[in-house]
Design a protein around this motif. Structure first.
Motif, PDB file in Angstrom:
ATOM      1  N   THR A 186     -45.183  -8.588  72.392  1.00 29.88           N
ATOM      2  CA  THR A 186     -45.712  -9.317  71.410  1.00 29.88           C
ATOM      3  C   THR A 186     -44.521  -9.796  70.409  1.00 29.88           C
ATOM      4  O   THR A 186     -43.168  -9.035  70.498  1.00 29.88           O
ATOM      5  N   ALA A 187     -44.675 -10.729  69.549  1.00 28.26           N
ATOM      6  CA  ALA A 187     -43.644 -11.228  68.854  1.00 28.26           C
ATOM      7  C   ALA A 187     -43.531 -10.217  67.354  1.00 28.26           C
ATOM      8  O   ALA A 187     -44.249  -9.448  67.353  1.00 28.26           O
ATOM      9  N   GLU A 188     -42.628 -10.691  66.691  1.00 23.51           N
ATOM     10  CA  GLU A 188     -42.509  -9.700  65.511  1.00 23.51           C
ATOM     11  C   GLU A 188     -43.521 -10.091  64.555  1.00 23.51           C
ATOM     12  O   GLU A 188     -44.049 -11.239  64.547  1.00 23.51           O
ATOM     13  N   LEU A 189     -43.582  -9.373  63.493  1.00 24.45           N
ATOM     14  CA  LEU A 189     -44.449  -9.924  62.257  1.00 24.45           C
ATOM     15  C   LEU A 189     -43.910 -11.180  61.670  1.00 24.45           C
ATOM     16  O   LEU A 189     -42.583 -11.223  61.762  1.00 24.45           O
ATOM     17  N   PRO A 190     -44.899 -11.821  61.140  1.00 23.90           N
ATOM     18  CA  PRO A 190     -46.065 -12.028  61.146  1.00 23.90           C
ATOM     19  C   PRO A 190     -46.929 -12.647  62.411  1.00 23.90           C
ATOM     20  O   PRO A 190     -48.054 -12.759  62.495  1.00 23.90           O
ATOM     21  N   ALA A 191     -45.814 -13.355  63.340  1.00 24.33           N
ATOM     22  CA  ALA A 191     -46.421 -14.007  64.370  1.00 24.33           C
ATOM     23  C   ALA A 191     -47.591 -13.001  65.259  1.00 24.33           C
ATOM     24  O   ALA A 191     -48.517 -13.566  66.000  1.00 24.33           O
ATOM     25  N   LYS A 192     -46.809 -11.966  65.219  1.00 28.33           N
ATOM     26  CA  LYS A 192     -47.862 -10.909  66.233  1.00 28.33           C
ATOM     27  C   LYS A 192     -49.279 -11.097  65.921  1.00 28.33           C
ATOM     28  O   LYS A 192     -50.173 -11.077  66.854  1.00 28.33           O
ATOM     29  N   PHE A 193     -49.694 -11.281  64.648  1.00 30.75           N
ATOM     30  CA  PHE A 193     -51.023 -11.335  64.254  1.00 30.75           C
ATOM     31  C   PHE A 193     -51.562 -12.841  64.068  1.00 30.75           C
ATOM     32  O   PHE A 193     -52.599 -12.883  63.539  1.00 30.75           O
ATOM     33  N   GLU A 194     -50.764 -13.851  64.469  1.00 32.79           N
ATOM     34  CA  GLU A 194     -51.263 -15.140  64.079  1.00 32.79           C
ATOM     35  C   GLU A 194     -51.085 -15.886  65.489  1.00 32.79           C
ATOM     36  O   GLU A 194     -50.504 -16.751  65.569  1.00 32.79           O
ATOM     37  N   ALA A 195     -52.058 -15.532  66.287  1.00 37.05           N
ATOM     38  CA  ALA A 195     -52.117 -16.103  67.822  1.00 37.05           C
ATOM     39  C   ALA A 195     -52.687 -17.674  67.474  1.00 37.05           C
ATOM     40  O   ALA A 195     -53.590 -17.949  66.803  1.00 37.05           O
ATOM     41  N   GLY A 196     -52.119 -18.563  68.442  1.00 39.28           N
ATOM     42  CA  GLY A 196     -52.701 -19.961  68.237  1.00 39.28           C
ATOM     43  C   GLY A 196     -52.025 -20.645  67.088  1.00 39.28           C
ATOM     44  O   GLY A 196     -51.258 -20.200  66.137  1.00 39.28           O
ATOM     45  N   THR A 197     -52.390 -21.894  67.092  1.00 40.11           N
ATOM     46  CA  THR A 197     -51.816 -22.808  65.765  1.00 40.11           C
ATOM     47  C   THR A 197     -52.452 -22.316  64.518  1.00 40.11           C
ATOM     48  O   THR A 197     -53.844 -22.365  64.493  1.00 40.11           O
ATOM     49  N   PRO A 198     -51.935 -22.023  63.494  1.00 39.79           N
ATOM     50  CA  PRO A 198     -52.604 -21.588  62.278  1.00 39.79           C
ATOM     51  C   PRO A 198     -52.906 -22.623  61.609  1.00 39.79           C
ATOM     52  O   PRO A 198     -52.809 -23.766  62.012  1.00 39.79           O
ATOM     53  N   PRO A 199     -53.828 -22.349  60.704  1.00 43.91           N
ATOM     54  CA  PRO A 199     -54.257 -23.341  59.581  1.00 43.91           C
ATOM     55  C   PRO A 199     -53.151 -23.826  58.795  1.00 43.91           C
ATOM     56  O   PRO A 199     -53.007 -23.334  57.521  1.00 43.91           O
ATOM     57  N   ILE A 200     -52.451 -24.595  59.102  1.00 44.19           N
ATOM     58  CA  ILE A 200     -51.162 -25.070  58.507  1.00 44.19           C
ATOM     59  C   ILE A 200     -51.534 -25.744  57.041  1.00 44.19           C
ATOM     60  O   ILE A 200     -51.069 -25.465  56.223  1.00 44.19           O
ATOM     61  N   ILE A 201     -52.448 -26.844  57.325  1.00 41.19           N
ATOM     62  CA  ILE A 201     -52.629 -27.506  56.163  1.00 41.19           C
ATOM     63  C   ILE A 201     -53.171 -26.640  55.068  1.00 41.19           C
ATOM     64  O   ILE A 201     -53.129 -26.549  53.793  1.00 41.19           O
TER      65      ILE A 201
END
Lengths: 146, 368
Positions: B223-238
Motif C-alpha cells: 500500500t501507499a503511504e497516508l492519505p493515498a492508502k485510503f483514497e483508491a481511484g480518482t478522487p473527487p477533485i473538484i
C-alpha cells in the motif's frame, strides 16, 4: 406551482379524518405490510377472498393524509368486487398516478371517489404516498392467487 | 470550483504537465485547509471520502475487521444516524461482535449513568457529536476520555457538529472523526475521515485500486503511504476544492460567530414557537441552548409531517419530513416521522416568524 386545493380535496380530508374499514382480519385472511422507507409510512392490508370475490378488506398502519385517504377509499372501491375487477382497478389507479401506461381495456373502469386523488400527480413526491396502499393490496392479492 | 474547472482541471498525483501539477496543489491545499479547520496534527491524517457515511464505513470495515473478533463489544448511542449504526450491524453479522447502546434522558441528551458499565470491556465507542434529529450536542471530550479509560477507541460522527461549531480533534482527544462537505455549505460527493496517524497506519486498506498502492505485482501489492492508502481511484477533485472553499468561507465568518448566531436563533425559536403555540407544538430535544444546535424536530397539532412540509413548501419554507435516517431514535421518540426545521448562518429571527405563520396556515387546511 400547483395549488394545495388540487391536493387536499375535501373528500380526501374526509377519508383522512374518518378512515373507512380500519382494523384487522383474522387468518386465513391474506395479510401484507407495505412500507415507504423514505418517510416511514406504513400500511397493512387484510384481505378476505372467497370464490374469486373480495368479501372483506381492512387496513391498518399510519401515515400522511394522502396515504391514509388513498387506503380508505381503496377499501370502499374493492369491497365486494371480483379479483378480476380489483386487478383492473389497481391498474386503472396506477395509470392515473402516471406510473403505468393505461391499457385500453381498462379505460372504462370507474374510479369514483378515487378520482379526487388525481391532483396528486401534480405533486410527484406524493405519488408514492398515494400508491402505497395499492402496492400493499397487490402484495396481498398474490397470497390469494389460486 | 468553477474557476478550477475552467483553468486547472486535470488528474492529480500522476502526470508531469503543469496543469496536473496545479490540480494536485489545489487538491492538497484543500486537504491542508480541512486539517487546520479541525486542528488535526497532520494533513495526511485527513482522508477524503465520498461522504461521512463512507468515512464511518471505512472505520468499521478496515479498523473493525483488523481489531475486532467474535464477542468484542462496540458501544453506540440511541441517537445515532443510520450511518453510524448499519456498518456496525453489518460487522456484527459478519464477526459476531456485540453492540451496546447508551440510552437517552427524557430531554434528549445522552444518559451517561451507566456509561462505565456499558464501556467495560468495549473495544470501540462510536457516537455522534451532535444529533441530526434532536440538535443535541454531546459532551465529546468527556466521552472520549471515558472511552480511553475503558481501553476503547473513540469514533465520532461529527457530520452534524462540524458545520456549526469549533472543531478541535486534539482538544477532544478523538481517535477518528467523520463529517461531510454538503452540510457545511460545500458541494455533495465528498466527506472526510480524520484519524490518528498511528491508527490509520496500522489499518489495512479499504478500497483497492489506483492511487492507493506503492507496488503491484502478479503475486500481490503493497500500500501507499497516508492519505493515498485510503483514497483508491480518482478522487473527487473538484469537490475537494469546493469543500476547501466552503471551509475558507466559514473560517472567514469565524466558527465562534456561527455558533453564537445559532445559540441566539435557537433561543428565539424555542421561546417564540412555544409562546405562540403552547401545547400544540412538541419540540424534541434539549431546551437548553448551550447543549443544542438550531435543528428542531417537532410535531404540530397532530398534522402529519408530510402534510405539514407540503403546506410549508407553498410558503417557501423548506422543512424535512420523515425519519431523518435515525429510525431507532424515532421509535424511542414514539414518532414514526417528524418535521425538522434547521436554521443555519443564512437564517435570521424573522424566518422563525415566517415558519410560525406558515404553521398556522397548515391549521387552516387540517384544522381538526
Amino acid at each position: 406551482m400547483p395549488g394545495l386545493e388540487d391536493l387536499y380535496r375535501e373528500i380526501i380530508l374526509d377519508h383522512y379524518r374518518t378512515p373507512r374499514n380500519r382494523g384487522e382480519l383474522a387468518p386465513p385472511a391474506a395479510h401484507a405490510v407495505g412500507h415507504n422507507p423514505l418517510c416511514g409510512d406504513e400500511i397493512e392490508v387484510y384481505l378476505d377472498v372467497a370464490d374469486g370475490m373480495v368479501n372483506d378488506i381492512k387496513v391498518g398502519g399510519q401515515g400522511c393524509s394522502i396515504s391514509q385517504s388513498s387506503a380508505s377509499m381503496m377499501t370502499q372501491a374493492v369491497k365486494g368486487k371480483s379479483l378480476e375487477e380489483v386487478r383492473a382497478l389497481v391498474h386503472r389507479f396506477r395509470s392515473m398516478m402516471s406510473i403505468e401506461e393505461l391499457d385500453e381495456s381498462a379505460a372504462e373502469v370507474k374510479l369514483g371517489d378515487l378520482e379526487a386523488l388525481q391532483g396528486v400527480v401534480k405533486f410527484p413526491v406524493r405519488i408514492k404516498c398515494a400508491v402505497l396502499a395499492w402496492n400493499t393490496l397487490t402484495e396481498a392479492l398474490t397470497q390469494t392467487a389460486p | 470550483m468553477v474557476r478550477f474547472m475552467e483553468t486547472s482541471y486535470a488528474p492529480i498525483n500522476r502526470s508531469a504537465y503543469r496543469l496536473a501539477a496545479e490540480a494536485t496543489d489545489a487538491f492538497e491545499g484543500a486537504r491542508s485547509t480541512v486539517q487546520r479547520f479541525i486542528n488535526a496534527p497532520k494533513a495526511h491524517e485527513v482522508i477524503f471520502t465520498k461522504n461521512a457515511s463512507e468515512a464511518l464505513n471505512l472505520v468499521a470495515h478496515s479498523w473493525g475487521r483488523a481489531n475486532l473478533a467474535h464477542g468484542d463489544v462496540v458501544v453506540l448511542t440511541h441517537m445515532e444516524h443510520h450511518a453510524n449504526i448499519v456498518p456496525w450491524h453489518m460487522l456484527a453479522a459478519e464477526l459476531g461482535i456485540e453492540l451496546r447502546w447508551v440510552p437517552l434522558t427524557t430531554d434528549g441528551q445522552l444518559d451517561l449513568t451507566d456509561l462505565p458499565a456499558l464501556l467495560d470491556g468495549a473495544k470501540a465507542f462510536s457516537f455522534t457529536a451532535m444529533s441530526n434529529v434532536l440538535g443535541t450536542i454531546t459532551p465529546v471530550r468527556q466521552l472520549c476520555r471515558a472511552a480511553h479509560d475503558a481501553g476503547a477507541v473513540a469514533i465520532i460522527d461529527a457530520c452534524q457538529y462540524v458545520p456549526h461549531n469549533i472543531t478541535d480533534v486534539q482538544a477532544w482527544d478523538a481517535d477518528f472523526i467523520a463529517f461531510s462537505s454538503h452540510k457545511l455549505c460545500g458541494p455533495s460527493g465528498i466527506g472526510v475521515l480524520w484519524g490518528r496517524e498511528a491508527l490509520l497506519d496500522a489499518m489495512p486498506p479499504f478500497l483497492g485500486g489506483g492511487n492507493m498502492i506503492a507496488d503491484v505485482r502478479l503475486d500481490g501489492f503493497t500500500t501507499a503511504e497516508l492519505p493515498a492508502k485510503f483514497e483508491a481511484g480518482t478522487p473527487p477533485i473538484i469537490e475537494a476544492i469546493g469543500m476547501g472553499a466552503a471551509v475558507d468561507f466559514l473560517q472567514c465568518l469565524g466558527m465562534h460567530n456561527v455558533r453564537q448566531h445559532e445559540i441566539d436563533i435557537s433561543a428565539y425559536a424555542l421561546k417564540s414557537l412555544t409562546e405562540r403555540f403552547g401545547d400544540d407544538i412538541t419540540i424534541h430535544g434539549p431546551t437548553n441552548v448551550e447543549v443544542r444546535g438550531a435543528t428542531f424536530s417537532f410535531a404540530f397539532r397532530g398534522i402529519h409531517p408530510h402534510d405539514l412540509s407540503q403546506v410549508l413548501d407553498q410558503r417557501n419554507v423548506c422543512v424535512r419530513a420523515g425519519h431523518h435516517c435515525a429510525k431507532p431514535l424515532m421509535r424511542i421518540l414514539g414518532a414514526p416521522a417528524t418535521a425538522r426545521a434547521s436554521f443555519y448562518l443564512y437564517n435570521d429571527e424573522h424566518e422563525v416568524d415566517v415558519l410560525a405563520d406558515a404553521l398556522d396556515s397548515a391549521t387552516d387546511i387540517f384544522g381538526f
